[in-house]
Design a protein around this motif. Structure first.
Motif, PDB file in Angstrom:
ATOM      1  N   SER A 103       0.877  -1.167   0.000  1.00  0.00           N
ATOM      2  CA  SER A 103       0.000   0.000   0.000  1.00  0.00           C
ATOM      3  C   SER A 103       0.913   1.214   0.000  1.00  0.00           C
ATOM      4  O   SER A 103       1.950   1.208   0.665  1.00  0.00           O
ATOM      5  N   ILE A 104       0.550   2.223  -0.760  1.00  0.00           N
ATOM      6  CA  ILE A 104       1.412   3.400  -0.877  1.00  0.00           C
ATOM      7  C   ILE A 104       0.636   4.648  -0.443  1.00  0.00           C
ATOM      8  O   ILE A 104       0.278   5.481  -1.259  1.00  0.00           O
ATOM      9  N   PRO A 105       0.347   4.787   0.848  1.00  0.00           N
ATOM     10  CA  PRO A 105      -0.445   5.929   1.299  1.00  0.00           C
ATOM     11  C   PRO A 105       0.304   7.262   1.233  1.00  0.00           C
ATOM     12  O   PRO A 105      -0.330   8.310   1.198  1.00  0.00           O
ATOM     13  N   ALA A 106       1.615   7.237   1.205  1.00  0.00           N
ATOM     14  CA  ALA A 106       2.390   8.477   1.230  1.00  0.00           C
ATOM     15  C   ALA A 106       2.029   9.407   0.079  1.00  0.00           C
ATOM     16  O   ALA A 106       1.997  10.624   0.237  1.00  0.00           O
ATOM     17  N   PHE A 107       1.730   8.855  -1.086  1.00  0.00           N
ATOM     18  CA  PHE A 107       1.402   9.689  -2.235  1.00  0.00           C
ATOM     19  C   PHE A 107       0.027  10.344  -2.079  1.00  0.00           C
ATOM     20  O   PHE A 107      -0.174  11.468  -2.478  1.00  0.00           O
ATOM     21  N   GLY A 118      -0.358  12.344  -8.222  1.00  0.00           N
ATOM     22  CA  GLY A 118      -0.157  12.358  -9.673  1.00  0.00           C
ATOM     23  C   GLY A 118       1.303  12.340 -10.103  1.00  0.00           C
ATOM     24  O   GLY A 118       1.604  12.138 -11.275  1.00  0.00           O
ATOM     25  N   GLU A 119       2.207  12.531  -9.185  1.00  0.00           N
ATOM     26  CA  GLU A 119       3.635  12.554  -9.532  1.00  0.00           C
ATOM     27  C   GLU A 119       4.340  11.216  -9.321  1.00  0.00           C
ATOM     28  O   GLU A 119       5.548  11.116  -9.518  1.00  0.00           O
ATOM     29  N   MET A 120       3.597  10.180  -8.930  1.00  0.00           N
ATOM     30  CA  MET A 120       4.198   8.859  -8.745  1.00  0.00           C
ATOM     31  C   MET A 120       4.733   8.354 -10.083  1.00  0.00           C
ATOM     32  O   MET A 120       4.072   8.423 -11.109  1.00  0.00           O
ATOM     33  N   LYS A 121       5.959   7.847 -10.058  1.00  0.00           N
ATOM     34  CA  LYS A 121       6.593   7.302 -11.260  1.00  0.00           C
ATOM     35  C   LYS A 121       7.022   5.869 -11.003  1.00  0.00           C
ATOM     36  O   LYS A 121       7.398   5.517  -9.881  1.00  0.00           O
ATOM     37  N   LEU A 122       6.960   5.068 -12.052  1.00  0.00           N
ATOM     38  CA  LEU A 122       7.363   3.661 -11.985  1.00  0.00           C
ATOM     39  C   LEU A 122       8.397   3.376 -13.058  1.00  0.00           C
ATOM     40  O   LEU A 122       8.298   3.873 -14.179  1.00  0.00           O
ATOM     41  N   GLN A 123       9.353   2.555 -12.699  1.00  0.00           N
ATOM     42  CA  GLN A 123      10.286   1.990 -13.665  1.00  0.00           C
ATOM     43  C   GLN A 123      10.252   0.490 -13.452  1.00  0.00           C
ATOM     44  O   GLN A 123      10.258   0.022 -12.317  1.00  0.00           O
ATOM     45  N   ILE A 124      10.217  -0.250 -14.545  1.00  0.00           N
ATOM     46  CA  ILE A 124      10.006  -1.694 -14.472  1.00  0.00           C
ATOM     47  C   ILE A 124      11.166  -2.413 -15.147  1.00  0.00           C
ATOM     48  O   ILE A 124      11.533  -2.086 -16.275  1.00  0.00           O
ATOM     49  N   LYS A 125      11.726  -3.385 -14.450  1.00  0.00           N
ATOM     50  CA  LYS A 125      12.796  -4.211 -15.006  1.00  0.00           C
ATOM     51  C   LYS A 125      12.327  -5.655 -14.975  1.00  0.00           C
ATOM     52  O   LYS A 125      12.064  -6.207 -13.910  1.00  0.00           O
ATOM     53  N   TYR A 147      -1.980   2.771 -11.220  1.00  0.00           N
ATOM     54  CA  TYR A 147      -1.660   4.195 -11.200  1.00  0.00           C
ATOM     55  C   TYR A 147      -0.154   4.360 -11.204  1.00  0.00           C
ATOM     56  O   TYR A 147       0.604   3.417 -11.015  1.00  0.00           O
ATOM     57  N   GLY A 148       0.270   5.583 -11.444  1.00  0.00           N
ATOM     58  CA  GLY A 148       1.681   5.900 -11.570  1.00  0.00           C
ATOM     59  C   GLY A 148       2.069   5.977 -13.030  1.00  0.00           C
ATOM     60  O   GLY A 148       1.582   5.212 -13.862  1.00  0.00           O
ATOM     61  N   GLU A 149       2.924   6.934 -13.346  1.00  0.00           N
ATOM     62  CA  GLU A 149       3.425   7.086 -14.715  1.00  0.00           C
ATOM     63  C   GLU A 149       4.581   6.107 -14.930  1.00  0.00           C
ATOM     64  O   GLU A 149       5.566   6.132 -14.198  1.00  0.00           O
ATOM     65  N   ILE A 150       4.451   5.247 -15.917  1.00  0.00           N
ATOM     66  CA  ILE A 150       5.527   4.310 -16.232  1.00  0.00           C
ATOM     67  C   ILE A 150       6.506   5.052 -17.132  1.00  0.00           C
ATOM     68  O   ILE A 150       6.204   5.340 -18.285  1.00  0.00           O
TER      69      ILE A 150
END
Length: 189
Positions: A103-107, A118-125, A147-150
């Motif tokens: 859970s990511i309540p901080a955002f 809206g500024e959460m970003k994701l990078q996937i490997k 949610y989150g911008e990939i």
């Protein structure tokens, strides 16, 4: 034991330095280049201060994560496709596994000053067997994240092809292969 100290693009090798604990990544606190004769390697602790280094793109192999975001945490997962030989299905399951117990309540709660949801970003490997890279549908894999911008997806050699022990034609099997994919999801802003 040999130790490499990494600092701003240069590496200092200290072959005789002994540490009580194995370091992960270390950096030199000095901004100057240091060149030491081999006889002074044992004296290195008196010359410079060694501190833990913040994770950056250079310390983790590959282009994910990169410095386009401030990294908060990493979620890891594994996914299997035991029947049907669909690597995309295995990758989607790996991503679901990585994010399903967090859970990511901080955002949402504004716990990070100046950063909104809206500024959460994701990078996937993704670690995928090399012979299956061309079969991977990244759009389907990305659809797993609610949610989150990939900002970046990297596919590297990894995962596993092994036998499931049985061929079940009714489940779409072409053979007994089971595909296994690993993932690291980097979350930041």
């Amino acid at each position: 034991m040999s130790l490499s100290l990494i600092t701003a693009g240069s590496i200092l090798i200290c072959p005789d330095l002994r540490l009580r604990q194995s370091p992960s990544y270390l950096t030199i606190s000095s901004s100057r280049s240091l060149s030491l004769p081999s006889s002074s390697h044992r004296e290195i602790s008196r010359l410079i201060k060694v501190t833990a280094m913040e994770t950056t793109a250079e310390t983790i192999s590959g282009s994910v994560p990169n410095n386009t975001m401030k990294l908060l945490f990493v979620e890891m997962g594994v996914g299997y496709d035991q029947h049907g030989q669909d690597v995309t299905s295995a990758a989607m399951k790996a991503c679901k596994n990585a994010i399903s117990s967090n859970s990511i309540p901080a955002f949402r709660r504004g716990s990070i000053p100046g950063v909104s949801f809206g500024e959460m970003k994701l990078q996937i490997k993704l670690g995928v067997p090399r012979s299956l890279h061309h079969q991977l549908d990244l759009d389907k894999v990305k659809s797993i994240f609610p949610y989150g911008e990939i900002v970046n997806v990297e596919v590297v050699d990894g995962g596993l092809i092994c036998s499931s022990g049985v061929l079940v034609e009714e489940m779409g099997d072409k053979n007994e292969d089971c595909y296994i994919v690993n993932v690291a999801v980097y979350v930041g802003y």
